[in-house]
Design an enzyme around this catalytic site. Sequence first.
Site, short mmCIF file in Angstrom:
data_model
loop_
_atom_site.label_atom_id
_atom_site.label_comp_id
_atom_site.label_asym_id
_atom_site.label_seq_id
_atom_site.Cartn_x
_atom_site.Cartn_y
_atom_site.Cartn_z
N ARG A 31 -43.03 24.94 5.88
CA ARG A 31 -42.23 24.57 7.23
C ARG A 31 -40.50 25.56 6.37
O ARG A 31 -40.81 25.69 4.91
CB ARG A 31 -41.75 23.16 7.46
CG ARG A 31 -41.46 22.12 6.05
CD ARG A 31 -41.31 20.68 6.90
NE ARG A 31 -41.49 20.15 5.15
CZ ARG A 31 -41.16 18.83 5.41
NH1 ARG A 31 -41.21 18.07 6.79
NH2 ARG A 31 -40.64 18.05 4.14
N THR A 42 0.96 -1.18 0.24
CA THR A 42 -0.25 -0.01 -0.15
C THR A 42 1.14 1.14 0.03
O THR A 42 0.40 1.88 -0.57
CB THR A 42 -0.93 -0.12 1.33
OG1 THR A 42 -0.16 0.30 2.46
CG2 THR A 42 -2.27 -1.30 1.14
N HIS A 47 -34.19 19.18 10.56
CA HIS A 47 -35.28 19.78 11.16
C HIS A 47 -35.03 21.27 12.07
O HIS A 47 -34.25 21.44 12.36
CB HIS A 47 -35.55 19.37 12.08
CG HIS A 47 -35.61 17.41 11.35
ND1 HIS A 47 -36.43 17.19 10.59
CD2 HIS A 47 -35.12 16.44 11.80
CE1 HIS A 47 -36.89 15.83 10.38
NE2 HIS A 47 -36.03 15.43 11.29
#
Length: 288
Positions: free
Chosen positions: A172, A57, A243
């Site tokens: 909303r 790697t 929200h």
Amino acid sequence: MAIVLGPNRYGKAETRVVRVTRDGGTHQIKDLNVSVALSGDMERVHLVGDNTAVLPTDSQKNTVFAFAKKYGIGEIEEFALLLARHFADSQPAVAHARVEIEEYGWSRISGGHSFVRSGTEVRTALVHSDGSDGPESVVSGLKDLVVLNSTGSEFHGFAQDEYTTLEPTDDRILATAVTATWRHRGTGADFASSYAEARRCLLEAFAGTHSLSLQQTLYAMGRRVLEERPELCEVRLAMPNKHHFLVDLSPFGMDNDNEVYFAADRPYGLIEGTVLASDAPAAPAAWA
């Protein structure tokens, strides 16, 4: 009972590379996070620890840096294809290469060499390649694209049970942080133009849809991309519902006509969906 080795892959994750291109006193910045995963004939390393087929790697990391110098970095899809093809073509044991790139944007402040990070949005690309002569796929996208409509969103008529306390609303705030990916029909697209136009479609559909639900908005966004971009065949979207709750100001003798909100960061609704062109080719099994 027989025990066998299942699907596997290995690679170097999250190599951070910054490439500065100097054109006299004017510089360009490309800031990437590159992850490589290789798969193929890797049975012996798992079963008996024979590393003959294993490209370290660390070598994969070094390849990212060397290619950034040797070839420069243009569109991230092109850089990912370059790396994936190299690993699949140059290593006999590697049958498949997966390269995923995140790009962090920088905007010029002034002069030729001063920059500021461009918000939270991140551009993404995911490439799979079996080598230059084999199957390939390109998936472009973005994440953390934060958008908000301060009106033009409703939510009512939903299912209810004994635990439902949410009140229906016809006005909303609708806010989300968009994660979107779109699959190309081939590997020869103008990736810069395609990305810019797909992003534009997402934003215009979000702003232009009078929303009765976030699901409806999600579909409208994916559909707009596919209607306007024929080089694309599939859009996947993940959109958390960020929200915003009206604050009760009555204890202070004040009303609150959709003016003051509490922005809650969690828990949140998470809406996910896929929009497909009717003639979309089957997605590669290795999409992920």
